[in-house]
Motif scaffolding. Sequence first.
Motif, short mmCIF file in Angstrom:
data_model
loop_
_atom_site.label_atom_id
_atom_site.label_comp_id
_atom_site.label_asym_id
_atom_site.label_seq_id
_atom_site.Cartn_x
_atom_site.Cartn_y
_atom_site.Cartn_z
N ASP A 79 0.83 -1.21 0.00
CA ASP A 79 0.00 0.00 0.00
C ASP A 79 0.86 1.26 0.00
OD1 ASP A 79 -2.24 -1.61 0.04
OD2 ASP A 79 -2.67 -1.30 2.19
N ALA A 80 1.94 1.23 0.81
CA ALA A 80 2.84 2.39 0.86
C ALA A 80 3.52 2.61 -0.48
CB ALA A 80 3.88 2.19 1.96
N ASP A 82 2.31 1.78 -3.40
CA ASP A 82 1.29 2.30 -4.31
C ASP A 82 1.05 3.79 -4.07
OD1 ASP A 82 0.99 -0.21 -5.42
OD2 ASP A 82 -0.83 -0.70 -4.28
N LEU A 83 0.95 4.16 -2.79
CA LEU A 83 0.75 5.57 -2.47
C LEU A 83 1.93 6.42 -2.90
CD1 LEU A 83 -0.94 5.34 1.05
CD2 LEU A 83 -2.01 6.02 -1.10
N GLN A 86 1.71 6.90 -6.60
CA GLN A 86 0.66 7.88 -6.91
C GLN A 86 1.12 9.30 -6.60
OE1 GLN A 86 -2.81 6.67 -4.72
NE2 GLN A 86 -3.14 4.84 -5.96
N ALA A 87 1.80 9.46 -5.45
CA ALA A 87 2.28 10.79 -5.06
C ALA A 87 3.34 11.28 -6.05
CB ALA A 87 2.87 10.74 -3.65
#
Length: 192
Positions: A79-80, A82-83, A86-87
């Motif tokens: 998840d990190a 992926d974030l 995205q960032a």
Amino acid sequence: MAKTPIKSTAAKATPAKKPAAPKKAAAPAAASTVDAKAKFSKAIEEAKAGATALKSEAQAKAGAYRDQLSAKSGDWAEDAKDLAAQAKTRAGDLAVEGKARTSDAIASLGKIVSENAGTIDEKLGTRYGDYARTAARSMQETAAKIESKELGELGDDAKQFVRKSPGLAVGIAAVAGFFLARLFRGGSSDQS
């Protein structure tokens, strides 16, 4: 005179012993002590067995929790990532948008200065009008350079500029910070 029998003092000092009574009472006490020791030993063994069973159960539960945690931490790491991706994408999009807005703003300012160069000629003189035209041309060229370069190249140019003249870079940053602060402070007081 009649003779009175003399009692011996030694006979009075020593009491008579009971021969069989104490031996009978000692035998049941010894048996109960042995029985109590056996019960205590059995209780200790049961406690040790219970502690061993609890230890095994605790280790099994700890292993299960460890497995759950490692599975969740793997999910959290994904998840990190992926974030972060995205960032990074969003930051790149914002940087491209900022670059376009900056070049448009500089080009617009250069156009305004160029259009007002004639008025400056009339009011202040030809020499100041020429300064305005030179400044407008420089702004137009700067806007074109910004538009044509990639973000990485612009970052490298900024680093080189700061290395060559750090005082000027700090001054420009201070002025830009002042204007941004005024802009945001003015925008927040209008909304109140």
